[in-house]
Write a protein that holds these residues in place. Sequence first.
Motif, PDB file in Angstrom:
ATOM      1  N   HIS A 112       0.995   4.211  -2.793  1.00 17.99           N
ATOM      2  CA  HIS A 112       0.397   5.787  -2.895  1.00 17.99           C
ATOM      3  C   HIS A 112       1.521   6.134  -3.157  1.00 17.99           C
ATOM      4  O   HIS A 112       1.997   7.168  -4.051  1.00 17.99           O
ATOM      5  CB  HIS A 112       0.349   5.538  -1.290  1.00 17.99           C
ATOM      6  N   SER A 162       0.655  -0.990  -0.075  1.00 20.38           N
ATOM      7  CA  SER A 162       0.235  -0.091   0.272  1.00 20.38           C
ATOM      8  C   SER A 162       0.772   1.161  -0.365  1.00 20.38           C
ATOM      9  O   SER A 162       0.455   2.060  -0.962  1.00 20.38           O
ATOM     10  CB  SER A 162      -0.616  -0.214   1.837  1.00 20.38           C
ATOM     11  N   GLU A 216      -2.478  -1.561  -5.419  1.00 19.89           N
ATOM     12  CA  GLU A 216      -3.873  -1.306  -6.615  1.00 19.89           C
ATOM     13  C   GLU A 216      -4.894  -1.670  -6.146  1.00 19.89           C
ATOM     14  O   GLU A 216      -6.281  -1.092  -6.226  1.00 19.89           O
ATOM     15  CB  GLU A 216      -3.108  -1.106  -7.875  1.00 19.89           C
ATOM     16  N   GLN A 228      -5.417  -3.557  -3.590  1.00 18.76           N
ATOM     17  CA  GLN A 228      -5.937  -3.130  -2.387  1.00 18.76           C
ATOM     18  C   GLN A 228      -6.744  -1.525  -2.686  1.00 18.76           C
ATOM     19  O   GLN A 228      -7.829  -1.951  -1.772  1.00 18.76           O
ATOM     20  CB  GLN A 228      -4.881  -2.542  -1.457  1.00 18.76           C
ATOM     21  N   ARG A 229      -6.361  -0.763  -3.274  1.00 22.36           N
ATOM     22  CA  ARG A 229      -7.221   0.161  -3.154  1.00 22.36           C
ATOM     23  C   ARG A 229      -8.982   0.634  -3.993  1.00 22.36           C
ATOM     24  O   ARG A 229      -9.687   0.718  -3.641  1.00 22.36           O
ATOM     25  CB  ARG A 229      -6.283   1.184  -4.020  1.00 22.36           C
ATOM     26  N   GLY A 236     -11.105   0.871  -0.517  1.00 18.69           N
ATOM     27  CA  GLY A 236     -11.272   2.298  -1.278  1.00 18.69           C
ATOM     28  C   GLY A 236     -12.279   3.078  -0.669  1.00 18.69           C
ATOM     29  O   GLY A 236     -12.852   2.167  -0.505  1.00 18.69           O
TER      30      GLY A 236
END
Length: 100
Positions: free
Chosen positions: A38, A34, A70, A72-73, A77
Amino acid sequence: MVIVIDDEKLLRNCKCVSILLVIAAVIVFLALSSKIFHFSESNPIQYQRNFSLLNTPEKHVVSSMRKTGEVQRNVLGKNRGHGNGGSKFFDEVSRVHSSK
């Protein structure tokens, strides 16, 4: 004096420790992926410069960690739902399985 080793107790302790280490490794991998993702979004030029300095095996690890970040987001998100409480996670899983 003879030292007696209890094999069952030793095996039980080893299983507990190994499970905890695997869980810790997964949590660290997810946290770092993560952070890498970011960072790649906030500082793309510095990310490319740092990425170019890595050797081939390191590039593969960083690329996979960035992709994991990506995903995970997308899954966790802010904008993950499609209304009515839906989740992109299930859409992503069905997309991956339908492409095979």
